[in-house]
Write a protein that holds these residues in place. Structure first.
Motif, mmCIF file in Angstrom:
data_model
loop_
_atom_site.group_PDB
_atom_site.id
_atom_site.type_symbol
_atom_site.label_atom_id
_atom_site.label_comp_id
_atom_site.label_asym_id
_atom_site.label_seq_id
_atom_site.Cartn_x
_atom_site.Cartn_y
_atom_site.Cartn_z
ATOM 1 N N GLY A 337 5.242 -20.387 35.838
ATOM 2 C CA GLY A 337 6.690 -19.759 35.925
ATOM 3 C C GLY A 337 7.478 -20.830 36.715
ATOM 4 N N ILE A 338 8.973 -20.685 36.041
ATOM 5 C CA ILE A 338 9.855 -21.423 36.927
ATOM 6 C C ILE A 338 11.213 -20.599 36.699
ATOM 7 N N LEU A 339 12.151 -20.553 37.930
ATOM 8 C CA LEU A 339 13.222 -19.756 37.816
ATOM 9 C C LEU A 339 14.224 -20.786 37.873
ATOM 10 N N GLY A 340 15.341 -20.362 36.823
ATOM 11 C CA GLY A 340 16.440 -21.373 36.749
ATOM 12 C C GLY A 340 17.674 -20.523 37.451
ATOM 13 N N MET A 341 18.253 -21.348 38.438
ATOM 14 C CA MET A 341 19.680 -20.937 38.789
ATOM 15 C C MET A 341 20.877 -21.535 38.115
ATOM 16 N N HIS A 342 22.063 -20.859 38.028
ATOM 17 C CA HIS A 342 23.074 -21.330 37.451
ATOM 18 C C HIS A 342 24.239 -21.292 38.161
ATOM 19 N N ASN A 343 25.654 -21.701 37.694
ATOM 20 C CA ASN A 343 26.525 -21.669 38.344
ATOM 21 C C ASN A 343 27.134 -20.115 38.626
ATOM 22 N N ILE A 344 27.970 -20.188 39.632
ATOM 23 C CA ILE A 344 28.482 -18.632 40.125
ATOM 24 C C ILE A 344 29.952 -18.447 39.622
ATOM 25 N N ILE A 345 30.184 -17.725 38.966
ATOM 26 C CA ILE A 345 31.373 -17.262 38.046
ATOM 27 C C ILE A 345 32.120 -15.904 38.475
ATOM 28 N N ALA A 364 17.383 -17.160 35.011
ATOM 29 C CA ALA A 364 16.574 -17.403 33.774
ATOM 30 C C ALA A 364 15.149 -17.469 34.408
ATOM 31 N N LEU A 365 14.006 -16.841 33.802
ATOM 32 C CA LEU A 365 12.639 -16.963 34.312
ATOM 33 C C LEU A 365 11.987 -17.583 32.914
ATOM 34 N N SER A 366 11.524 -18.683 33.135
ATOM 35 C CA SER A 366 10.691 -19.272 31.701
ATOM 36 C C SER A 366 8.953 -19.046 32.604
ATOM 37 N N TYR A 367 8.396 -18.684 31.606
ATOM 38 C CA TYR A 367 6.971 -18.189 31.871
ATOM 39 C C TYR A 367 5.904 -18.445 30.721
ATOM 40 N N ASP A 368 4.581 -18.654 31.181
ATOM 41 C CA ASP A 368 3.566 -18.922 30.110
ATOM 42 C C ASP A 368 3.141 -17.370 29.618
ATOM 43 N N HIS A 369 3.433 -16.992 28.605
ATOM 44 C CA HIS A 369 3.095 -15.747 28.064
ATOM 45 C C HIS A 369 1.589 -15.466 27.841
ATOM 46 N N ARG A 370 0.845 -16.689 27.828
ATOM 47 C CA ARG A 370 -0.728 -16.434 27.769
ATOM 48 C C ARG A 370 -1.190 -15.550 29.123
ATOM 49 N N ILE A 371 -0.693 -15.697 30.240
ATOM 50 C CA ILE A 371 -1.187 -14.904 31.180
ATOM 51 C C ILE A 371 -0.152 -14.006 31.985
ATOM 52 N N ILE A 372 0.987 -14.016 31.713
ATOM 53 C CA ILE A 372 2.081 -13.431 32.192
ATOM 54 C C ILE A 372 2.901 -12.451 31.053
ATOM 55 N N ASP A 373 2.491 -11.199 31.177
ATOM 56 C CA ASP A 373 3.200 -10.420 30.206
ATOM 57 C C ASP A 373 4.623 -10.077 30.434
#
Length: 406
Positions: A337-345, A364-373
């Motif tokens: 998993g990786i959490l993406g932060m972005h600009n504040i508007i 945004a959270l990108s994750y490996d769907h093989r083990i994370i539902d």
């Protein structure tokens, strides 16, 4: 004569070769013991190579060469005396005699290219100049193929025709670190079932806490109270609630961790680096900010080590510092998993049936769907959102001064 063979030391486990990025000395220079003589790139970091002894150096590898760990890259003559003033002992080339200048031959003037000789008419040429079109690229309909005013009016620039602007290009070899980053990103896309889920966070309460305590925090601890400590604390809390996100696949097994080693993506002079904040779940706000600052400075100065970038269990990346509004970050393998932060508007949102302006951030959270539902991924991101929107209660146990050690 006493000669020392300097070999490439091992930068870390599993690294078998490095690349000579830059020689910091010249062949024949006198070097002092422990003086940095080269920068070498491994697939994980850029490191300095110090001289093992003092003496005259002879280089045995070129910049850009890939050399195996244990290979001799230079020789140091330890018996050589230090030149006066520390000058190099390179032999100076013999002074060459001045070359006689060749007689100048003046070229014959080129024939004028006029309408009479089959070029464009003055009116047509003016129109083509305004369109930035070369008359030679136009097929004229006038007598003897001359370009008429009507031809110029109807002419359109070809998409494949250069229009006089600069068209240079530069080709250079990517560093070993950049090549490894590229390889790992492609590996992550090809070997994981990567999916991204999104949410938005209202940072009003975080901003209030920072505005109220940032001066006292910096005065006492010597570091700024930034957003990264809030996000790191929110992430470690969410990882405890959803441990599948803090795990990874090893063959046919899933490994879960009862600690949170958070990789923080930072931009360094050699490209993206991801140093690790160890046991972030045990650190205070001050501890997180101090450790992130320490690692970021080491990455910026090229002093980061392989060990400091190895073994993270989850990654946070902040594209907002570059102005990114929304992205789908790529997993940092073997993490899941990786959490993406972005600009504040500041955006209008509905609050209790009324429209209000609040500082908002997409996450945004990108994750490996093989083990994370979906349940775990969405629940994790909602837990991060809840903690950031209620930091006093969920991250500070309703006591900000104590949490900030003020």
């Amino acid at each position: 004569m006493s000669i020392l063979e300097m070999k490439v030391p091992s930068p870390g486990e599993s690294i078998t070769e490095v690349e000579i990025a830059t020689w910091l000395v010249k062949d024949g220079d006198y070097v002092e013991k422990d003086q940095a003589i080269a920068e070498v790139d491994s697939d994980k970091a850029t490191l300095e190579l110090p001289a093992e002894e003092s003496g005259i150096i002879t280089l045995k590898a070129e910049e850009g060469d890939a050399v195996a760990v244990g290979q001799v890259v230079c020789l140091i003559d330890m018996s050589a005396a230090k030149p006066a003033g520390g000058a190099s002992v390179e032999a100076k080339p013999a002074q060459e005699a001045p070359k006689a200048e060749a007689p100048k031959v003046e070229a014959a003037p080129a024939a004028a290219n006029t309408y009479a000789t089959g070029s464009a008419s003055p009116a047509a040429k003016k129109i083509l100049d305004e369109k930035n079109i070369n008359p030679a690229t136009i097929t004229g309909t006038g007598k003897d193929g001359r370009v008429t005013k009507e031809d110029a009016v109807n002419a359109k620039p070809s998409m494949g025709t250069p229009t006089g602007g600069p068209r240079g290009e530069e080709r250079k070899k990517m560093s070993m670190l950049r090549r490894k980053v590229a390889e790992r990103l492609v590996e992550a896309k090809n070997t994981t079932a990567m999916l991204t889920t999104f949410n938005e966070v209202n940072l009003t309460n975080v901003n209030k806490l920072r505005a109220e305590y940032k001066e006292a925090f910096k005065a006492k601890h010597g570091v700024s109270l930034g957003f990264m400590s809030f996000f790191t604390k929110a992430v470690t809390r969410a990882l405890a609630l959803y441990p599948d996100v803090n795990s990874m696949i090893d063959g046919q097994e899933q490994i879960k961790y009862d600690f949170a080693d958070i990789s923080i993506a930072v931009s360094g002079p050699k490209g993206l680096m991801v140093p690790v904040v160890r046991n972030a779940e045990l650190l205070s706000f001050r501890g997180v900010e101090a450790e992130i600052k320490r690692l970021a400075l080491r990455a910026r100065d090229g002093q980061i080590t392989v060990d400091e970038m190895t073994g993270g269990t989850f990654t946070i990346t902040n594209g907002g510092v570059f102005g990114s509004m929304l992205s789908t970050p790529i997993i940092n393998p073997p993490q899941s998993g990786i959490l993406g932060m972005h600009n504040i508007i500041e955006r209008p949102i509905a609050v209790n049936g009324k429209v209000e302006i609040h500082p908002m951030m997409y996450v945004a959270l990108s994750y490996d769907h093989r083990i994370i539902d979906g349940r775990e991924s969405v629940g994790f991101l909602v837990a991060v959102k809840e903690a950031l929107e209620n930091p006093t209660e969920l991250l500070m146990d309703n006591n900000p001064k104590k949490a900030l050690e003020l």
